[in-house]
Write a protein that holds these residues in place. Structure first.
Motif, PDB file in Angstrom:
ATOM      1  N   LEU A 231     -12.864  23.565 -21.570  1.00 57.95           N
ATOM      2  CA  LEU A 231     -12.972  22.478 -21.201  1.00 57.95           C
ATOM      3  C   LEU A 231     -12.992  22.188 -19.721  1.00 57.95           C
ATOM      4  O   LEU A 231     -12.466  22.972 -18.927  1.00 57.95           O
ATOM      5  CB  LEU A 231     -11.734  21.501 -21.504  1.00 57.95           C
ATOM      6  N   ILE A 232     -13.912  21.277 -19.419  1.00 57.61           N
ATOM      7  CA  ILE A 232     -13.895  21.064 -17.897  1.00 57.61           C
ATOM      8  C   ILE A 232     -13.670  19.708 -17.653  1.00 57.61           C
ATOM      9  O   ILE A 232     -14.116  18.819 -18.301  1.00 57.61           O
ATOM     10  CB  ILE A 232     -15.568  21.091 -17.323  1.00 57.61           C
ATOM     11  N   SER A 233     -12.664  19.593 -16.763  1.00 54.86           N
ATOM     12  CA  SER A 233     -12.291  18.183 -16.320  1.00 54.86           C
ATOM     13  C   SER A 233     -12.708  17.989 -14.740  1.00 54.86           C
ATOM     14  O   SER A 233     -12.208  18.611 -14.008  1.00 54.86           O
ATOM     15  CB  SER A 233     -10.776  18.014 -16.364  1.00 54.86           C
ATOM     16  N   PHE A 234     -13.717  17.108 -14.678  1.00 56.22           N
ATOM     17  CA  PHE A 234     -14.315  16.767 -13.157  1.00 56.22           C
ATOM     18  C   PHE A 234     -14.092  15.394 -12.727  1.00 56.22           C
ATOM     19  O   PHE A 234     -14.359  14.579 -13.464  1.00 56.22           O
ATOM     20  CB  PHE A 234     -15.775  17.269 -13.561  1.00 56.22           C
ATOM     21  N   THR A 235     -13.785  15.195 -11.544  1.00 54.66           N
ATOM     22  CA  THR A 235     -13.847  14.043 -11.033  1.00 54.66           C
ATOM     23  C   THR A 235     -14.688  14.311  -9.626  1.00 54.66           C
ATOM     24  O   THR A 235     -14.438  15.234  -8.743  1.00 54.66           O
ATOM     25  CB  THR A 235     -12.528  13.456 -10.628  1.00 54.66           C
ATOM     26  N   GLY A 236     -15.726  13.404  -9.366  1.00 51.25           N
ATOM     27  CA  GLY A 236     -16.622  13.490  -8.312  1.00 51.25           C
ATOM     28  C   GLY A 236     -17.809  12.747  -8.388  1.00 51.25           C
ATOM     29  O   GLY A 236     -17.831  11.645  -9.295  1.00 51.25           O
ATOM     30  N   SER A 237     -18.878  13.087  -7.813  1.00 52.12           N
ATOM     31  CA  SER A 237     -20.030  12.307  -7.999  1.00 52.12           C
ATOM     32  C   SER A 237     -20.851  12.412  -9.181  1.00 52.12           C
ATOM     33  O   SER A 237     -20.768  13.167 -10.040  1.00 52.12           O
ATOM     34  CB  SER A 237     -21.218  12.811  -6.843  1.00 52.12           C
ATOM     35  N   THR A 238     -21.529  11.240  -9.584  1.00 53.25           N
ATOM     36  CA  THR A 238     -22.234  11.200 -10.809  1.00 53.25           C
ATOM     37  C   THR A 238     -23.474  12.233 -10.908  1.00 53.25           C
ATOM     38  O   THR A 238     -23.658  13.009 -11.910  1.00 53.25           O
ATOM     39  CB  THR A 238     -22.828   9.825 -11.221  1.00 53.25           C
ATOM     40  N   GLU A 250     -24.532  24.322 -22.720  1.00 53.60           N
ATOM     41  CA  GLU A 250     -24.879  26.048 -23.162  1.00 53.60           C
ATOM     42  C   GLU A 250     -23.758  26.541 -23.914  1.00 53.60           C
ATOM     43  O   GLU A 250     -24.035  27.440 -24.760  1.00 53.60           O
ATOM     44  CB  GLU A 250     -25.380  26.803 -22.019  1.00 53.60           C
ATOM     45  N   THR A 251     -22.454  26.203 -23.704  1.00 52.75           N
ATOM     46  CA  THR A 251     -21.210  26.915 -24.293  1.00 52.75           C
ATOM     47  C   THR A 251     -20.527  25.878 -24.991  1.00 52.75           C
ATOM     48  O   THR A 251     -19.457  26.131 -25.516  1.00 52.75           O
ATOM     49  CB  THR A 251     -20.381  27.708 -23.295  1.00 52.75           C
ATOM     50  N   LEU A 252     -21.140  24.920 -25.164  1.00 53.31           N
ATOM     51  CA  LEU A 252     -20.510  23.694 -26.099  1.00 53.31           C
ATOM     52  C   LEU A 252     -19.213  23.281 -25.686  1.00 53.31           C
ATOM     53  O   LEU A 252     -18.246  23.045 -26.519  1.00 53.31           O
ATOM     54  CB  LEU A 252     -20.671  23.851 -27.651  1.00 53.31           C
ATOM     55  N   LYS A 253     -18.948  23.187 -24.502  1.00 54.90           N
ATOM     56  CA  LYS A 253     -17.764  22.862 -23.774  1.00 54.90           C
ATOM     57  C   LYS A 253     -17.497  21.412 -24.022  1.00 54.90           C
ATOM     58  O   LYS A 253     -18.427  20.693 -23.864  1.00 54.90           O
ATOM     59  CB  LYS A 253     -17.628  23.217 -22.303  1.00 54.90           C
ATOM     60  N   ARG A 254     -16.080  21.158 -24.201  1.00 57.26           N
ATOM     61  CA  ARG A 254     -15.772  19.858 -24.059  1.00 57.26           C
ATOM     62  C   ARG A 254     -15.902  19.508 -22.408  1.00 57.26           C
ATOM     63  O   ARG A 254     -15.211  19.890 -21.688  1.00 57.26           O
ATOM     64  CB  ARG A 254     -14.251  19.374 -24.578  1.00 57.26           C
ATOM     65  N   VAL A 255     -16.323  18.219 -22.082  1.00 57.26           N
ATOM     66  CA  VAL A 255     -16.530  17.736 -20.942  1.00 57.26           C
ATOM     67  C   VAL A 255     -15.796  16.312 -20.669  1.00 57.26           C
ATOM     68  O   VAL A 255     -15.983  15.438 -21.444  1.00 57.26           O
ATOM     69  CB  VAL A 255     -17.904  17.727 -20.253  1.00 57.26           C
ATOM     70  N   PHE A 256     -14.888  16.347 -19.611  1.00 61.38           N
ATOM     71  CA  PHE A 256     -14.364  15.110 -19.226  1.00 61.38           C
ATOM     72  C   PHE A 256     -14.827  14.597 -17.802  1.00 61.38           C
ATOM     73  O   PHE A 256     -14.580  15.795 -16.776  1.00 61.38           O
ATOM     74  CB  PHE A 256     -12.732  15.020 -19.088  1.00 61.38           C
ATOM     75  N   LEU A 257     -15.325  13.589 -17.636  1.00 57.86           N
ATOM     76  CA  LEU A 257     -15.858  13.346 -16.328  1.00 57.86           C
ATOM     77  C   LEU A 257     -15.597  11.922 -15.904  1.00 57.86           C
ATOM     78  O   LEU A 257     -15.746  10.940 -16.605  1.00 57.86           O
ATOM     79  CB  LEU A 257     -17.682  13.128 -16.482  1.00 57.86           C
ATOM     80  N   GLU A 258     -15.102  12.040 -14.664  1.00 55.62           N
ATOM     81  CA  GLU A 258     -14.604  10.756 -13.992  1.00 55.62           C
ATOM     82  C   GLU A 258     -15.438  10.486 -12.775  1.00 55.62           C
ATOM     83  O   GLU A 258     -15.277  11.177 -11.971  1.00 55.62           O
ATOM     84  CB  GLU A 258     -13.042  10.637 -13.614  1.00 55.62           C
ATOM     85  N   LYS A 462     -20.832   4.191 -18.964  1.00 54.32           N
ATOM     86  CA  LYS A 462     -21.896   4.488 -18.353  1.00 54.32           C
ATOM     87  C   LYS A 462     -22.027   5.740 -17.112  1.00 54.32           C
ATOM     88  O   LYS A 462     -21.550   6.651 -17.439  1.00 54.32           O
ATOM     89  CB  LYS A 462     -22.289   2.981 -17.557  1.00 54.32           C
ATOM     90  N   GLY A 463     -22.542   5.185 -15.982  1.00 55.46           N
ATOM     91  CA  GLY A 463     -22.620   6.303 -14.989  1.00 55.46           C
ATOM     92  C   GLY A 463     -21.094   6.565 -14.290  1.00 55.46           C
ATOM     93  O   GLY A 463     -21.099   7.548 -13.487  1.00 55.46           O
ATOM     94  N   SER A 464     -20.151   5.897 -14.760  1.00 56.97           N
ATOM     95  CA  SER A 464     -18.830   6.323 -14.184  1.00 56.97           C
ATOM     96  C   SER A 464     -18.041   7.296 -15.091  1.00 56.97           C
ATOM     97  O   SER A 464     -17.108   7.839 -14.646  1.00 56.97           O
ATOM     98  CB  SER A 464     -17.878   4.984 -14.231  1.00 56.97           C
ATOM     99  N   GLY A 465     -18.839   7.752 -16.251  1.00 52.90           N
ATOM    100  CA  GLY A 465     -18.216   9.028 -16.814  1.00 52.90           C
ATOM    101  C   GLY A 465     -17.773   8.765 -18.134  1.00 52.90           C
ATOM    102  O   GLY A 465     -18.200   7.764 -18.841  1.00 52.90           O
ATOM    103  N   MET A 466     -17.055   9.702 -18.736  1.00 51.41           N
ATOM    104  CA  MET A 466     -16.666   9.780 -20.067  1.00 51.41           C
ATOM    105  C   MET A 466     -15.136  10.221 -20.267  1.00 51.41           C
ATOM    106  O   MET A 466     -14.962  11.071 -19.336  1.00 51.41           O
ATOM    107  CB  MET A 466     -17.301  10.432 -21.090  1.00 51.41           C
TER     108      MET A 466
END
Length: 489
Positions: A231-238, A250-258, A462-466
């Motif tokens: 899992l990648i948990s990322f906070t930063g730019s869109t 490519e590796t079917l990671k779960r992704v958390f984006l803020e 939206k563009g603020s993540g998931m």
């Protein structure tokens, strides 16, 4: 001002330099001068951190020993609280936080949020009995088990580093994951101290690893691409978030984006103390470097001139109340770096070219020192199609947009690629709440209500993540569901 300790890597339970002993300078935004040296991780170091986290998850009982894990995180919490003064100094010297901002969101917000996460732990459901079901002529007893997803890579930004580090790392550890923390190159010590205190707390080797790098992409790219990371948990730019999502596929990671934000602050015409409420809408806290900060101020056209005059007064009054390193009441210092200063200034120039009217600020302030100072800046006569109204500036720049009525305010609020935070003020709570319900964003404040605290889920659309972090939902982001069905007849 003083120097910060040299920042070292924390990999597999060992605090150490980079494998090739290379370092880079940690730059103080107040002075533009180095305040310490930082271990510059190699690809071998990143690989070692991934291997350690994978081994700690696969070969130890960390993920299954809920009570002992909680006890260790509480001990870790106590160490962080005991080092509050050190953490505050780090926030001031490497993140450029004014003392008032450091004492609030940077440190106390982070530490109080950690307490909130620990308190939420008791509400995590680890196992559910789904009862018997007869299928194909026989009964099955079914349970659903919620278990840690595995190895987490937490990639964090420079704006409020401890707050974001804790939101990701503590939630993941409580869930039973092992973690690799990669702090931003500009704020490494706020990450490496977490490694040092984890070692002092007695964390098992590999459970938490911290890697620092001067190269913004190398370590992150490795973490995103490596199949051993779950899992990648990322906070930063869109923009970076989109790349992480693409490469993680490519590796079917779960992704958390803020990600980014261009949040609205809607002040309706019936707001009590209208002018005072407008005056408090300045985007100056921590030099505007907050993803959920309302940087689009929407005011009714019927009271537009009144609002503009109120803002002129508030910015004039604030002009001597920022940029002092030693003043405990101040909440605004420099922006993080020369690069960010140039970026913000390019938007200020753009706003003037677009036809917006500058009523405050708009200049760098070398008289404040050699650091990266930009005046508190306010544009009025802005239309929502201007780039300064649509793009995240991430500096002390407020744009003011008039609206005709409630429907127009909602339309403007939602006319954005972002959807992170926002605020609505009115003398009619039901009216304000109705508007808040119709704004597409993750956290809305009505009449100053606190919509961002450690026990509430935080994230955008939206563009603020998931995904969401903080609160019970923030811990559950790091869990996976497993069904076990046992034939009983």
């Amino acid at each position: 001002m003083t120097m910060l300790p040299d920042a070292k890597l924390y990999i597999d339970g060992v605090i150490r330099p980079a494998s090739d002993n290379k370092t880079y300078d940690n730059i103080n935004p107040w002075t533009a001068e180095p305040v310490g040296k930082v271990a510059d991780a190699t690809a071998d170091d990143v690989n070692a951190a991934i291997a350690a986290a994978r081994r700690a998850f696969d070969e130890t009982e960390w993920s299954r020993q809920h009570n002992s894990r909680l006890a260790l995180v509480k001990k870790y919490r106590d160490l962080l609280f005991a080092n509050r003064d050190t953490l505050t100094q780090i926030a001031r010297l490497e993140a450029g936080a004014a003392m008032g901002a450091a004492n609030r969101a940077h440190i106390d917000g982070a530490l109080n949020g950690m307490d909130d996460l620990i308190n939420c732990f008791a509400s995590v459901t680890w196992e559910e009995d789904r009862g018997l079901r007869n299928e194909y002529g026989f009964d099955s007893a079914r349970i659903v088990v919620h278990e840690a997803i595995g190895v987490v890579a937490a990639i964090t930004p420079w704006n409020v580093p401890l707050y974001v580090n804790i939101g990701k790392v503590i939630a993941a550890l409580l869930a039973g994951c092992t973690v690799i923390l990669k702090p931003a190159p500009d704020t490494p010590v706020m990450g490496t101290i977490m490694g040092e205190l984890a070692a002092e707390a007695g964390f098992p080797p590999g459970v938490l690893n911290v890697i620092t790098s001067s190269e913004p992409a190398m370590a992150g790219e490795m973490l995103v691409a490596d199949p051993r990371v779950d899992l990648i948990s990322f906070t930063g730019s869109t923009g970076v978030g989109k790349r992480i999502m693409e490469k993680g596929a490519e590796t079917l990671k779960r992704v958390f984006l803020e990600l980014g934000g261009k949040s609205v602050n809607i002040i309706l015409e019936d707001t009590p103390d209208f002018a005072m409420t407008v005056m408090t809408g300045m985007a100056v806290f921590h030099a505007g470097q907050g993803c959920a900060m309302p940087t689009r101020l929407l005011v009714p056209r019927s009271r537009y001139e009144e609002a503009c005059k109120a803002l002129e007064m508030s910015y004039a009054g604030f002009s001597t109340k920022w940029g002092d390193f030693d003043d405990p009441t101040q909440i605004m210092g420099p922006v993080i770096s020369k690069r960010q200063q140039e970026r913000v200034m390019s938007y200020i120039e753009l706003g003037q070219k677009e036809g917006a009217r500058l009523i405050a600020g708009g200049k760098t302030r070398p008289d404040k020192g050699n650091g990266f100072f930009i005046e508190p800046t306010c544009f009025v006569d802005v239309t929502n199609d201007m780039r300064i109204a649509q793009e995240e500036i991430f500096g002390p720049v407020l744009v003011v947009i008039p609206f005709e009525d409630d429907e127009d305010a909602i339309r403007i609020a939602n006319d954005s690629v972002y959807g992170l935070g926002g605020a609505v003020y009115s003398g009619d709570v039901a009216r304000a709440t109705n508007i808040a319900r119709r704004i597409r964003a993750g956290a809305l404040s009505v009449n100053g209500g606190m919509s961002i605290t450690g026990d509430l889920p935080f994230g955008g659309v939206k563009g603020s993540g998931m995904g969401r972090e903080w609160g019970l939902e923030g811990i559950e982001e790091f869990l996976e569901s497993k069904v076990i069905a046992t034939r009983v007849a």
